[in-house]
Design a protein around this motif. Structure first.
Motif, PDB file in Angstrom:
ATOM      1  N   SER A   4       7.779  -8.481 -15.611  1.00 44.61           N
ATOM      2  CA  SER A   4       8.723  -8.935 -16.620  1.00 44.61           C
ATOM      3  C   SER A   4       8.251 -10.270 -17.179  1.00 44.61           C
ATOM      4  O   SER A   4       7.595 -11.047 -16.499  1.00 44.61           O
ATOM      5  N   MET A   5       8.587 -10.472 -18.417  1.00 41.51           N
ATOM      6  CA  MET A   5       8.135 -11.672 -19.091  1.00 41.51           C
ATOM      7  C   MET A   5       9.270 -12.160 -19.975  1.00 41.51           C
ATOM      8  O   MET A   5       9.942 -11.376 -20.643  1.00 41.51           O
ATOM      9  N   LYS A   6       9.478 -13.447 -19.969  1.00 45.63           N
ATOM     10  CA  LYS A   6      10.484 -14.060 -20.821  1.00 45.63           C
ATOM     11  C   LYS A   6       9.732 -14.866 -21.876  1.00 45.63           C
ATOM     12  O   LYS A   6       8.854 -15.659 -21.559  1.00 45.63           O
ATOM     13  N   ASP A  29      -4.247 -10.227 -13.827  1.00 43.90           N
ATOM     14  CA  ASP A  29      -5.095  -9.605 -14.846  1.00 43.90           C
ATOM     15  C   ASP A  29      -4.379  -9.542 -16.188  1.00 43.90           C
ATOM     16  O   ASP A  29      -4.993  -9.738 -17.232  1.00 43.90           O
ATOM     17  N   ASP A  30      -3.078  -9.276 -16.156  1.00 39.71           N
ATOM     18  CA  ASP A  30      -2.307  -9.211 -17.402  1.00 39.71           C
ATOM     19  C   ASP A  30      -2.292 -10.562 -18.120  1.00 39.71           C
ATOM     20  O   ASP A  30      -2.413 -10.624 -19.342  1.00 39.71           O
ATOM     21  N   ILE A  31      -2.152 -11.625 -17.367  1.00 37.83           N
ATOM     22  CA  ILE A  31      -2.157 -12.964 -17.967  1.00 37.83           C
ATOM     23  C   ILE A  31      -3.546 -13.291 -18.511  1.00 37.83           C
ATOM     24  O   ILE A  31      -3.685 -13.851 -19.596  1.00 37.83           O
ATOM     25  N   GLU A  32      -4.583 -12.901 -17.792  1.00 36.46           N
ATOM     26  CA  GLU A  32      -5.957 -13.105 -18.270  1.00 36.46           C
ATOM     27  C   GLU A  32      -6.183 -12.373 -19.588  1.00 36.46           C
ATOM     28  O   GLU A  32      -6.803 -12.899 -20.505  1.00 36.46           O
ATOM     29  N   LYS A  33      -5.675 -11.141 -19.699  1.00 37.43           N
ATOM     30  CA  LYS A  33      -5.798 -10.372 -20.945  1.00 37.43           C
ATOM     31  C   LYS A  33      -5.063 -11.068 -22.083  1.00 37.43           C
ATOM     32  O   LYS A  33      -5.549 -11.127 -23.207  1.00 37.43           O
ATOM     33  N   MET A  34      -3.876 -11.578 -21.769  1.00 42.03           N
ATOM     34  CA  MET A  34      -3.090 -12.271 -22.777  1.00 42.03           C
ATOM     35  C   MET A  34      -3.823 -13.533 -23.253  1.00 42.03           C
ATOM     36  O   MET A  34      -3.887 -13.813 -24.449  1.00 42.03           O
ATOM     37  N   LEU A  35      -4.415 -14.266 -22.336  1.00 41.91           N
ATOM     38  CA  LEU A  35      -5.176 -15.466 -22.689  1.00 41.91           C
ATOM     39  C   LEU A  35      -6.384 -15.126 -23.547  1.00 41.91           C
ATOM     40  O   LEU A  35      -6.685 -15.826 -24.526  1.00 41.91           O
TER      41      LEU A  35
END
Length: 152
Positions: A4-6, A29-35
């Protein structure tokens, strides 16, 4: 895993620069992709076409190829000549979604439409507009790994 993300957006004329802050309990990994996606949005390249210098969004570049000591960047609609060598562009784009396909080509994984195995452990990438890029067997394992990581 439930992720979940706010998202909070504060709009105010006092801000002169857009600032993005990520608060998380650990890097994933999801945060790395977002970055990587955020970095690509902010990255610009320059290229020449018809005697004029153009500013190109790195995210719009499908692939970059070096031929006869000249470097060309290909977008969906145009081709531009870069003043940089391929290895210099590869270094600039290292934080983005660009990977080496062969000694004379790097590509943007966001523009891949399909992937198929080829003879001798090579890969054939079909990019937008049905452009085919051959990934040499030297670079194929790294491409497979990045795509596996990319797909989570």
């Amino acid at each position: 895993m439930i992720w979940s993300m706010k998202i909070i957006i504060n709009t105010d004329s006092q801000y002169t620069v857009t600032e993005i802050v990520i608060n998380c309990n650990r890097m994933s990994d999801d945060i790395e992709k977002m970055l990587a996606a955020l970095r690509m949005l902010d990255l610009k390249l320059t290229g020449r076409k018809d005697g004029r210098q153009h500013i190109i969004e790195a995210a719009d570049v499908m692939y970059i190829e070096s031929t006869d000591k000249r470097t060309f960047m290909y977008t969906i609609n145009d081709t531009f000549e870069s003043p940089f060598r391929l290895y210099e562009l590869e270094s600039k784009l290292a934080d983005g979604n660009f990977l080496r396909a062969s000694k004379n080509c790097i590509f943007n994984i966001n523009h891949i439409q399909s992937i198929e195995p080829d003879l001798d452990r090579r890969l054939i990438l079909t990019m937008e507009k049905d452009i085919k890029i051959a990934v040499s067997r030297q670079y194929a394992p790294a491409v497979r790994q990045k795509l596996e990581d990319y797909n989570g």
